[in-house]
Design a protein around this motif. Sequence first.
Motif, PDB file in Angstrom:
ATOM      1  N   UNK A  14      27.179 -16.662 -13.631  1.00  0.00           N
ATOM      2  CA  UNK A  14      26.712 -17.779 -13.297  1.00  0.00           C
ATOM      3  C   UNK A  14      25.419 -17.863 -12.355  1.00  0.00           C
ATOM      4  N   UNK A  15      24.332 -17.341 -13.115  1.00  0.00           N
ATOM      5  CA  UNK A  15      23.384 -17.042 -12.372  1.00  0.00           C
ATOM      6  C   UNK A  15      21.853 -17.507 -13.110  1.00  0.00           C
ATOM      7  N   UNK A  16      20.823 -18.015 -12.566  1.00  0.00           N
ATOM      8  CA  UNK A  16      19.731 -18.301 -13.188  1.00  0.00           C
ATOM      9  C   UNK A  16      18.894 -17.163 -13.723  1.00  0.00           C
ATOM     10  N   UNK A  17      18.418 -17.178 -15.018  1.00  0.00           N
ATOM     11  CA  UNK A  17      17.706 -15.912 -15.713  1.00  0.00           C
ATOM     12  C   UNK A  17      16.569 -15.676 -14.642  1.00  0.00           C
ATOM     13  N   UNK A  18      16.149 -14.528 -14.362  1.00  0.00           N
ATOM     14  CA  UNK A  18      14.937 -14.270 -13.604  1.00  0.00           C
ATOM     15  C   UNK A  18      14.365 -12.753 -13.868  1.00  0.00           C
TER      16      UNK A  18
END
Length: 479
Positions: A446-450
Motif C-alpha cells: 500500500x504505497x504510492x508509485x514513485x
Amino acid sequence: MDTEVLVVGAGPTGLTLAHELRLAGVSAVLVDKLAQRSTLSKAGGVQSRTQEAFDQRGLLEPLLATGNFPIGTAHFAGITLPLTRERHRHPWRSIPQVAIEGFLEEHLAARGIPVRRDHELIGVAQDGDGVTATFANGGVVRSRYLVAADGGRSTVRSLLGAEFPGRPGTMTTVAADVRLGGEDLAMTHARSADGHWVSVFPLGTDPQGRPLRRLSLGGPGRSLPREAPVTEDEIRDGLRAVFGSRVRLLDLRYARRITNAARQAARYRHGRVFLAGDAAHVHLPIGAQGMNTGIQDALNLGWKLGAAVHGWAPEHLLDTYHAERHPVAAAVLRNVQAQSLLMDQQGTGDPDLVAAKELFAALTHLPAVQYHLDDMLSGMGIRYPMPGAEDHPSVGLPAPDHDLGPLRSHKLLRRGRGVLIDPADRFAKLAALWPGRVDRAGRGAEAEPMLIRPDGYVCWAGNPDDLEPALGHWFGEPQ
C-alpha cells in the motif's frame, strides 16, 4: 588511467564520496595531505537527512554502534525548537566529525579503498580525456574525473583559479572540546547581561566514559586574531563571565578560533573537476551545517559520476550537480548569517538586535515556524528542481520510507541504484529497459508509485505517462 575518480581530501565529504563511488562500481583513489587522521572533533551534529542517507546505505547502525552519540534538540540562533525533536525518523544527534571519519575510513579500507596519506597536491592539469594530479612526494595520478573535497582552503580550488566570492571573516569566536564540572550543561545557549555568551552541546564520552562537551564562547573583546592560541585561562574567564562559579573547566582537549567568513564557489564544476564540501562553501559553523551539507554534496555527485564513468549518463546529468547543490549551500550561508546576527556574537548589546531576537524568539513558539526552521536545518525540506516537481508535491523531495511488507523502502537504496516503487505491478516491462540502473519493488504494497534516484530523492510520481521520460532523464537511454 590510474583510476576513474581521484578524490582529494579524506574528510566526511571525501570519504562519503569514495563510498558512493565504490557502490556505483567505479574505481576511486582517495588521498589526503595529512600523514595521520585528525583527532579533532571539529563538527559535532548530524542532521536528520544525513542520518537517513546513511541508513539508506546501511551505514547508520554500525556507525552508532561505535560510540555514545546522544540525541539533542535543534536550535536556531540559540533558540531551541523542542517541537521538532521527534518529528523525523532520525532526530538530531551529536556525532563528532572525528567519529564519522574514523568509521568511514575503516569501512572503506576493509573494502579495498584505503586513504593514501601524506599526499600534498601541487598540480592539476586536465584535458579532453582526464585529469593529471601531481603531488609533492613525486607521485602522479591520472584519472577521468577529480573531486576536490580538501576543505575551506582548498588547494584544488586555488590551482584551478576558481572564483570563491563572498565575505572575509570579520570576527573570531572560540570553539573547544572540554570536560566541565559543576552544573550539568547538556545543551545550552546562555548569555550574560553584558553580552558574553557560551554555547554547549554534548559530544558523547571520552574513553573513560566521562561526558565531553563542545563549547563555543564569545562576547565583547573576545574576537582575537585567528592565529592567537586559546588558553585555559581564556576559557575559564568566558565560563565565569556567563555562569559565575556554577560551571568550571576540568579538561581542555583542544581549542581553536573560527571566523565568520562566508564564501561560496561560483561554479561547482570545472570541466572534469568538481568542488564539494568546504572546498565549495565555507561559513561560521552553526548547527554542523557545513559537514552535513558536504556529505549531501557527495551523495548527490557520487551516483552521477558513476553514471558518467559507466557511459549511460545523459548529457546534462553532471551539470545537475551544480544546479541542485549550489542553491542549497547558498541558503545555508544565508541562514547562518541570520543566526550569527541574531546571536550578537560580538556582544554589542545593540537594542535593535535585542528587539529582533526577542520578536523572533516569540515567533518560534508557533509550531509552523518551528517546523519551517526544522525543515531548513534538518535537510528534510530540500527540494531539488527537476521535471515534474511543479506537478506533484513529492517530486524533488527526499523519498518517504514506505512499508513494503517484508522490508522498508529505504533498504532498497543500499545497492546505490534507482528504485521504482510499483505496488500495482504496472511498470515491469518499462523498468526492465533500464537493468542494473533501476530496481523495481513494492508489488502488493500500500504505497504510492514513485521513482527514486540513487541519492534518495523522488524524481517521478503521479502521472504514469511521465514515468518513461523521467527514466530517460535520470537514467539515460533504455537498453
